[in-house]
Design a protein around this motif. Structure first.
Motif, PDB file in Angstrom:
ATOM      1  N   LEU A  17      59.355 147.424  -3.335  1.00 13.42           N
ATOM      2  CA  LEU A  17      60.709 147.782  -4.323  1.00 13.42           C
ATOM      3  C   LEU A  17      61.963 148.551  -3.541  1.00 13.42           C
ATOM      4  CD1 LEU A  17      57.484 149.649  -6.047  1.00 13.42           C
ATOM      5  CD2 LEU A  17      58.852 147.275  -6.619  1.00 13.42           C
ATOM      6  N   GLU A  18      61.509 148.670  -2.347  1.00  8.74           N
ATOM      7  CA  GLU A  18      62.590 150.075  -1.640  1.00  8.74           C
ATOM      8  C   GLU A  18      63.506 149.259  -0.860  1.00  8.74           C
ATOM      9  OE1 GLU A  18      62.366 152.761  -3.405  1.00  8.74           O
ATOM     10  OE2 GLU A  18      62.377 153.877  -0.817  1.00  8.74           O
ATOM     11  N   GLU A  19      63.783 147.903  -0.896  1.00 10.03           N
ATOM     12  CA  GLU A  19      64.727 146.778  -1.087  1.00 10.03           C
ATOM     13  C   GLU A  19      65.573 146.661  -1.515  1.00 10.03           C
ATOM     14  OE1 GLU A  19      63.296 142.853  -0.329  1.00 10.03           O
ATOM     15  OE2 GLU A  19      61.411 143.252   0.349  1.00 10.03           O
ATOM     16  N   GLU A  20      65.869 147.012  -2.640  1.00 13.56           N
ATOM     17  CA  GLU A  20      66.898 147.046  -3.265  1.00 13.56           C
ATOM     18  C   GLU A  20      68.293 148.297  -2.526  1.00 13.56           C
ATOM     19  OE1 GLU A  20      66.002 147.091  -7.482  1.00 13.56           O
ATOM     20  OE2 GLU A  20      65.552 148.931  -7.008  1.00 13.56           O
ATOM     21  N   ARG A  21      67.479 149.512  -2.476  1.00 12.82           N
ATOM     22  CA  ARG A  21      68.012 150.733  -2.032  1.00 12.82           C
ATOM     23  C   ARG A  21      69.127 150.223  -0.813  1.00 12.82           C
ATOM     24  NH1 ARG A  21      66.349 156.534  -1.480  1.00 12.82           N
ATOM     25  NH2 ARG A  21      64.223 156.151  -2.206  1.00 12.82           N
ATOM     26  N   SER A  27      62.210 166.022  -4.222  1.00 12.25           N
ATOM     27  CA  SER A  27      61.163 164.450  -3.271  1.00 12.25           C
ATOM     28  C   SER A  27      60.217 164.196  -3.320  1.00 12.25           C
ATOM     29  CB  SER A  27      61.646 165.053  -1.610  1.00 12.25           C
ATOM     30  OG  SER A  27      62.522 165.395  -1.322  1.00 12.25           O
ATOM     31  N   SER A  28      59.139 164.431  -3.476  1.00  8.18           N
ATOM     32  CA  SER A  28      57.713 164.080  -4.137  1.00  8.18           C
ATOM     33  C   SER A  28      57.659 164.368  -5.797  1.00  8.18           C
ATOM     34  CB  SER A  28      56.875 165.259  -3.546  1.00  8.18           C
ATOM     35  OG  SER A  28      55.521 165.064  -4.363  1.00  8.18           O
ATOM     36  N   ALA A  29      56.857 162.968  -6.626  1.00  9.71           N
ATOM     37  CA  ALA A  29      56.402 162.724  -7.509  1.00  9.71           C
ATOM     38  C   ALA A  29      55.368 163.570  -7.916  1.00  9.71           C
ATOM     39  CB  ALA A  29      56.697 161.673  -7.736  1.00  9.71           C
ATOM     40  N   ARG A  78      61.122 166.386   2.948  1.00 12.94           N
ATOM     41  CA  ARG A  78      61.710 165.324   3.155  1.00 12.94           C
ATOM     42  C   ARG A  78      60.922 164.128   3.125  1.00 12.94           C
ATOM     43  NH1 ARG A  78      67.708 166.861   5.704  1.00 12.94           N
ATOM     44  NH2 ARG A  78      67.927 165.132   5.076  1.00 12.94           N
ATOM     45  N   ASP A  79      60.274 163.951   3.451  1.00  9.98           N
ATOM     46  CA  ASP A  79      59.753 162.301   4.324  1.00  9.98           C
ATOM     47  C   ASP A  79      58.905 161.489   3.345  1.00  9.98           C
ATOM     48  OD1 ASP A  79      57.286 164.069   4.363  1.00  9.98           O
ATOM     49  OD2 ASP A  79      57.160 164.113   6.539  1.00  9.98           O
ATOM     50  N   GLN A  80      59.008 162.476   2.005  1.00  8.27           N
ATOM     51  CA  GLN A  80      58.305 161.654   0.989  1.00  8.27           C
ATOM     52  C   GLN A  80      59.509 160.724  -0.225  1.00  8.27           C
ATOM     53  OE1 GLN A  80      55.478 163.921  -0.848  1.00  8.27           O
ATOM     54  NE2 GLN A  80      56.281 165.167  -0.155  1.00  8.27           N
ATOM     55  N   ASN A  81      58.707 160.024  -0.792  1.00  7.80           N
ATOM     56  CA  ASN A  81      59.353 158.819  -1.526  1.00  7.80           C
ATOM     57  C   ASN A  81      59.208 158.896  -3.094  1.00  7.80           C
ATOM     58  OD1 ASN A  81      59.935 156.260  -2.784  1.00  7.80           O
ATOM     59  ND2 ASN A  81      60.097 155.672  -0.861  1.00  7.80           N
ATOM     60  N   PHE A  82      59.649 159.978  -3.847  1.00  3.03           N
ATOM     61  CA  PHE A  82      59.911 159.657  -4.877  1.00  3.03           C
ATOM     62  C   PHE A  82      59.020 158.538  -5.565  1.00  3.03           C
ATOM     63  CE2 PHE A  82      60.394 160.727  -9.630  1.00  3.03           C
ATOM     64  CZ  PHE A  82      60.361 161.792  -9.500  1.00  3.03           C
ATOM     65  N   LYS A  83      60.213 157.503  -5.841  1.00  6.24           N
ATOM     66  CA  LYS A  83      59.883 156.436  -6.304  1.00  6.24           C
ATOM     67  C   LYS A  83      58.804 156.023  -6.214  1.00  6.24           C
ATOM     68  CE  LYS A  83      61.743 151.909  -7.062  1.00  6.24           C
ATOM     69  NZ  LYS A  83      63.824 150.789  -6.386  1.00  6.24           N
ATOM     70  N   LEU A  84      58.386 155.917  -4.794  1.00  6.86           N
ATOM     71  CA  LEU A  84      56.918 155.218  -4.550  1.00  6.86           C
ATOM     72  C   LEU A  84      55.666 155.918  -5.107  1.00  6.86           C
ATOM     73  CD1 LEU A  84      57.091 153.167  -1.063  1.00  6.86           C
ATOM     74  CD2 LEU A  84      57.665 152.556  -3.010  1.00  6.86           C
ATOM     75  N   ARG A  89      56.288 159.010   4.778  1.00  7.37           N
ATOM     76  CA  ARG A  89      54.880 159.136   4.489  1.00  7.37           C
ATOM     77  C   ARG A  89      54.328 159.017   4.057  1.00  7.37           C
ATOM     78  NH1 ARG A  89      50.843 162.920   1.979  1.00  7.37           N
ATOM     79  NH2 ARG A  89      52.199 163.631   0.305  1.00  7.37           N
ATOM     80  N   ASP A  90      54.985 157.962   3.184  1.00  6.18           N
ATOM     81  CA  ASP A  90      54.188 157.229   2.125  1.00  6.18           C
ATOM     82  C   ASP A  90      53.664 155.836   2.002  1.00  6.18           C
ATOM     83  OD1 ASP A  90      53.471 159.172  -0.245  1.00  6.18           O
ATOM     84  OD2 ASP A  90      56.089 159.121   0.077  1.00  6.18           O
ATOM     85  N   LEU A  91      55.403 155.123   3.700  1.00  4.15           N
ATOM     86  CA  LEU A  91      54.854 153.949   3.634  1.00  4.15           C
ATOM     87  C   LEU A  91      54.296 154.549   5.243  1.00  4.15           C
ATOM     88  CD1 LEU A  91      57.969 152.609   2.956  1.00  4.15           C
ATOM     89  CD2 LEU A  91      56.305 152.351   1.870  1.00  4.15           C
ATOM     90  N   VAL A  92      53.206 155.222   5.780  1.00  6.06           N
ATOM     91  CA  VAL A  92      52.320 154.875   6.397  1.00  6.06           C
ATOM     92  C   VAL A  92      50.908 154.982   6.752  1.00  6.06           C
ATOM     93  CG1 VAL A  92      51.966 156.735   8.528  1.00  6.06           C
ATOM     94  CG2 VAL A  92      54.041 156.919   7.792  1.00  6.06           C
ATOM     95  N   LEU A  93      50.553 153.955   7.364  1.00  6.57           N
ATOM     96  CA  LEU A  93      48.626 154.270   7.127  1.00  6.57           C
ATOM     97  C   LEU A  93      48.474 154.493   8.447  1.00  6.57           C
ATOM     98  CD1 LEU A  93      47.924 149.976   5.445  1.00  6.57           C
ATOM     99  CD2 LEU A  93      47.548 152.813   4.637  1.00  6.57           C
ATOM    100  N   VAL A  94      46.814 154.491   8.387  1.00  7.66           N
ATOM    101  CA  VAL A  94      45.916 154.818   9.258  1.00  7.66           C
ATOM    102  C   VAL A  94      44.572 155.085   8.624  1.00  7.66           C
ATOM    103  CG1 VAL A  94      45.607 157.090  10.834  1.00  7.66           C
ATOM    104  CG2 VAL A  94      47.944 156.991   9.955  1.00  7.66           C
ATOM    105  N   MET A  95      44.563 153.629   9.333  1.00  2.00           N
ATOM    106  CA  MET A  95      42.776 152.740   9.376  1.00  2.00           C
ATOM    107  C   MET A  95      41.216 153.286  10.582  1.00  2.00           C
ATOM    108  SD  MET A  95      43.279 150.147   6.843  1.00  2.00           S
ATOM    109  CE  MET A  95      45.057 149.523   7.330  1.00  2.00           C
ATOM    110  N   LYS A  96      40.857 153.322  10.676  1.00  2.00           N
ATOM    111  CA  LYS A  96      39.789 153.660  11.683  1.00  2.00           C
ATOM    112  C   LYS A  96      38.549 152.787  11.339  1.00  2.00           C
ATOM    113  CE  LYS A  96      42.983 156.155  14.204  1.00  2.00           C
ATOM    114  NZ  LYS A  96      43.849 155.658  15.527  1.00  2.00           N
ATOM    115  N   ILE A  97      38.421 152.347  12.835  1.00  2.00           N
ATOM    116  CA  ILE A  97      36.967 152.118  12.518  1.00  2.00           C
ATOM    117  C   ILE A  97      36.337 152.774  13.499  1.00  2.00           C
ATOM    118  CG2 ILE A  97      35.389 149.465  12.832  1.00  2.00           C
ATOM    119  CD1 ILE A  97      38.071 148.654  12.260  1.00  2.00           C
TER     120      ILE A  97
END
Lengths: 340, 275
Positions: free
Chosen positions: B202-206, A102-104, A42-48, B153-161
């Protein structure tokens, strides 16, 4: 094209996995216990995710061949469908997959042999009866063929079993499996078609209607049987002329005797699915059309649906002399027949 | 509402170069989780302290404090130990295993990136021998778990040095060295985050209300259920008639029911011009 490949631990050493890995040398390979760990959570974004889908290689354990919903398929056949893949490289705005998953990311089940075993078992179980298999409801049958080679794998099985019918549903112009194969009279390449002006708005990342017709022409010239799938029918200003133009165009290029069957599908979404898709694309013009929400479904009013189907059937009957099989169509999201 | 970035870092020494590069200012007096933001509220930063429990609490705190919506990008950046001699190198993390449970987490992979990628092991206690792991930290697993629930999870970033390894003892790490490691990579990091913010936009319009919606609900009385229906109808209507002033169209309506009926009727008769 694919820069991340998730791979189920169980198929890491599968020859097909190794072959795909070798073709995507620079792709990042990430091991996962089961594809469900990253697909359709559920924590995914199809569009992105559509911006850069990953490929997921997995093993399917059951449900290789499933009976089609009541009312779908060829009336004098026992009808089944199978899905070697989930999701599609195209991004059609009316596609039910964008509401279903939910996933693309693309899931490819690499154990093709299990599909063929089950298909053959199904054929054997229906010996002496007509049996049809439909591919392309959870994915486009041919669009990722250059990676999957699934069609090339499965065609010989149908060559060996000429009484079983195979339908490949596609918008792709990928013809290689059919070009290198002998023509199979029991295989139908079914093209999804909408008028060009509408396709330009809604068929995102797909080959144009022109290119699809060109591909159909090549297949017809080789002797393959074609299916025409006006699915979904899209309403709008001047829709009669648009559909008449499309039908005229097709039959000016494709000999009528190459056509195996024609079907029409209505634009329909379960209410929750429509809400999800509309929320993803609130500025999509398609969703501002004359859609009605009744009985848990969002669709055009039935008089619009019926008028469009009647009109298209009429134009086709006027255009070609010989009788054509008109299949009914079903809504894969609701598993219900659309046109009674 | 604009897309924004929520930076969650464990140490003040890690935060310093980011605060400077992004022009962030301290905005609260919370001594446990100091919060910073820039003047446009595009970048927020919280210092969580070390460990997964702290990171969960800090995410919750900044999430409430900044009124996070679904199009926030979440970034966990910090130092990590490595079994290989990669001191100072920046990695984008695409798989995290929580050592205590073997549970795995997968930040999104939607961004096309040339950064080096790696898996990461998140531990509860400092690991003295990490010769068998690629990278090791103490926050990322729970960071991904909780932020995925907020933004996906698509908007989550983990970066390590990489800060310590076979030839760089953890005992030699100082605040100055940690800040320097972040500073060395700050341009790459910010560039990456900005790309993800662009995607998030791109998600703002939502989340946007349709144009004219506020004016309509102020003019007529709508029940909660009617407001929901109005919003859905107006979203469709403004796309169908982008150049028409909806308030002018609706001004003769006597009540909310008439407004809804008008919009439905208009949409029922709308024929899309596809040409």
């Amino acid at each position: 094209m694919v820069d991340t490949i998730y791979c189920e631990e169980s198929v890491t050493d599968h020859p097909r996995t190794r072959e795909i890995f070798s073709r995507f040398k620079s792709a990042r390979k990430i091991s996962v216990p089961r594809y469900g760990a990253i697909f359709n959570k559920r924590d995914q974004n199809f569009k992105l995710q559509k911006r850069n889908p990953a490929l997921i290689l997995a093993r399917k354990y059951n449900g290789f061949v499933l009976p089609v919903p009541d009312g779908f398929g060829l009336s004098d056949h026992n009808n089944f469908y199978f899905s070697h893949m989930y999701n599609c490289i195209y991004d059609c705005r009316y596609c039910f997959l964008q509401g279903l998953y939910s996933s693309a990311n693309y899931v490819l089940f690499v154990n093709y042999e299990d599909f063929s075993t089950q298909i053959e078992a199904t054929i054997a179980a229906h010996k002496g009866k007509n049996v049809a298999f439909f591919s392309g409801y959870d994915c486009d049958s041919l669009a990722l063929e250059n990676i999957t080679n699934f069609t090339s794998f499965i065609l010989p099985l149908f060559k060996k079993n000429p009484t079983a019918l195979l339908e490949l549903r596609t918008k792709s112009i990928q013809l290689k499996p059919m070009i290198i194969s002998d023509v199979l009279k029991n295989c139908v390449i079914a093209y999804s078609l909408i008028p060009d002006a509408i396709s330009k708005h809604l068929d995102i990342k797909t080959p144009s209607i022109d290119r699809r017709i060109h591909a159909m022409k090549k297949l017809a010239a080789k002797g393959w049987k074609l299916g025409l799938r006006f699915d979904p029918l899209i309403h709008g200003e001047d829709w009669r002329n648009l559909y008449k133009g499309l039908i005229d165009r097709i039959f000016s290029e494709i000999p009528a005797d190459s056509i195996h069957s024609i079907s029409f599908g209505a634009l329909r979404f379960p209410k929750a699915m429509f809400k999800k898709i509309h929320s993803m694309y609130p500025k999509e013009l398609l969703f501002s059309g004359p859609l009605l929400s009744t009985g848990g479904l969002v669709s055009y009013k039935s008089d619009i649906e019926n008028e469009m189907i009647s009109f298209c059937r009429h134009v086709i009957n006027e255009t070609i002399a010989q009788p054509i099989i008109f299949n009914c169509s079903f809504d894969p999201s609701t598993k219900k027949e659309i046109i009674p | 509402m604009s897309s924004n970035a929520k930076w969650v870092v464990a140490l003040k020494a890690e935060a310093k170069p980011i605060i400077k590069a992004l022009g962030l200012n301290r905005i609260d007096k919370n001594v446990v989780f100091p919060v910073y933001k820039d003047k446009n509220a595009r970048n927020w930063l919280v210092i969580s302290g070390v460990g997964q429990k702290n990171v969960v609490a800090a995410v919750k705190y900044i999430s409430e404090f900044s009124d996070s919506k679904g199009c926030s990008v979440w970034i966990n950046i910090g130092i990590a130990g490595s079994s290989s001699d990669r001191y100072g190198e920046l990695f984008l993390i695409d798989k995290i295993t929580r050592a205590s449970s073997d549970e795995c987490f997968y930040p999104g992979s939607i961004l096309k990136s040339n950064l080096q990628k790696s898996e990461l092991l998140t531990v509860d206690e400092p690991l003295l021998d990490y010769s068998k792991v690629d990278l090791v930290d103490m926050e990322a697993a729970d960071f991904v778990r909780v932020t995925s629930k907020i933004s996906g999870r698509d908007l989550v970033l983990v970066m390590k040095i990489v800060s310590d390894g076979p030839n760089n003892s953890v005992n030699d790490l100082t605040a100055t060295r940690v800040s320097h490691l972040i500073l060395q990579n700050i341009n790459l990091v910010i560039d990456h985050v900005n790309k993800l913010i662009s995607l998030a936009s791109l998600e703002e319009e939502r989340f946007e209300n349709p144009k004219g919606y506020t004016a309509v609900i102020e003019r007529w009385h709508f029940t909660v259920s009617q407001q929901h229906e109005l919003k859905q109808l107006m979203k469709r209507w403004v796309v169908a008639y982008p150049f028409t002033n909806i308030i002018k169209k609706l001004k003769i309506m006597k009540n909310s029911r008439e407004v809804l009926t008008f919009l439905k009727h208009d949409l029922d008769n709308y024929k899309i011009d596809w040409k």
